[in-house]
Design a protein around this motif. Structure first.
Motif, short mmCIF file in Angstrom:
data_model
loop_
_atom_site.label_atom_id
_atom_site.label_comp_id
_atom_site.label_asym_id
_atom_site.label_seq_id
_atom_site.Cartn_x
_atom_site.Cartn_y
_atom_site.Cartn_z
N ASP A 165 1.29 6.76 -6.62
CA ASP A 165 0.25 7.78 -6.82
C ASP A 165 0.83 9.17 -6.70
N SER A 166 1.72 9.37 -5.74
CA SER A 166 2.37 10.67 -5.58
C SER A 166 3.20 11.03 -6.81
N MET A 222 0.83 -1.20 0.00
CA MET A 222 0.00 0.00 0.00
C MET A 222 0.87 1.26 0.00
N GLN A 223 1.98 1.22 0.73
CA GLN A 223 2.91 2.35 0.74
C GLN A 223 3.51 2.56 -0.65
N ASP A 274 0.91 4.18 -2.75
CA ASP A 274 0.81 5.60 -2.40
C ASP A 274 1.96 6.40 -3.00
N ASP A 275 3.17 5.81 -2.94
CA ASP A 275 4.33 6.49 -3.53
C ASP A 275 4.15 6.65 -5.04
#
Length: 78
Positions: A31-32, A24-25, A28-29
């Motif tokens: 996505d950023s 998930m991290q 998220d990375d």
């Protein structure tokens, strides 16, 4: 993604919840990074549009100056 980095092979000694949170991290990375790229692309598009407007303005100015030069040339011949 290489096979050794996919699924359980990525973290063979970790529990599932840790692997899930790590994935998930990573998402998220990513996505950023996608959001950052989107912002940069939008800036490039805006710069291109600004440049297109400048070129259109320059075209109008060149045509106007050509008209003025034609008038001067015509008046000098008179």
């Amino acid at each position: 993604m290489p096979a050794e980095l996919h699924g359980k092979e990525f973290l063979p000694n970790c529990d599932a919840s840790f692997a899930w949170s790590l994935q998930m991290q990573m998402i998220d990375d990513m996505d950023s990074l996608v959001a950052e790229r989107d912002t940069e692309i939008a800036k490039v598009v805006q710069s291109i549009n600004d440049l297109a407007q400048i070129m259109q303005d320059l075209s109008v100015m060149v045509i106007d100056q050509g008209t003025i030069l034609d008038r001067i040339d015509y008046n000098m011949e008179q």
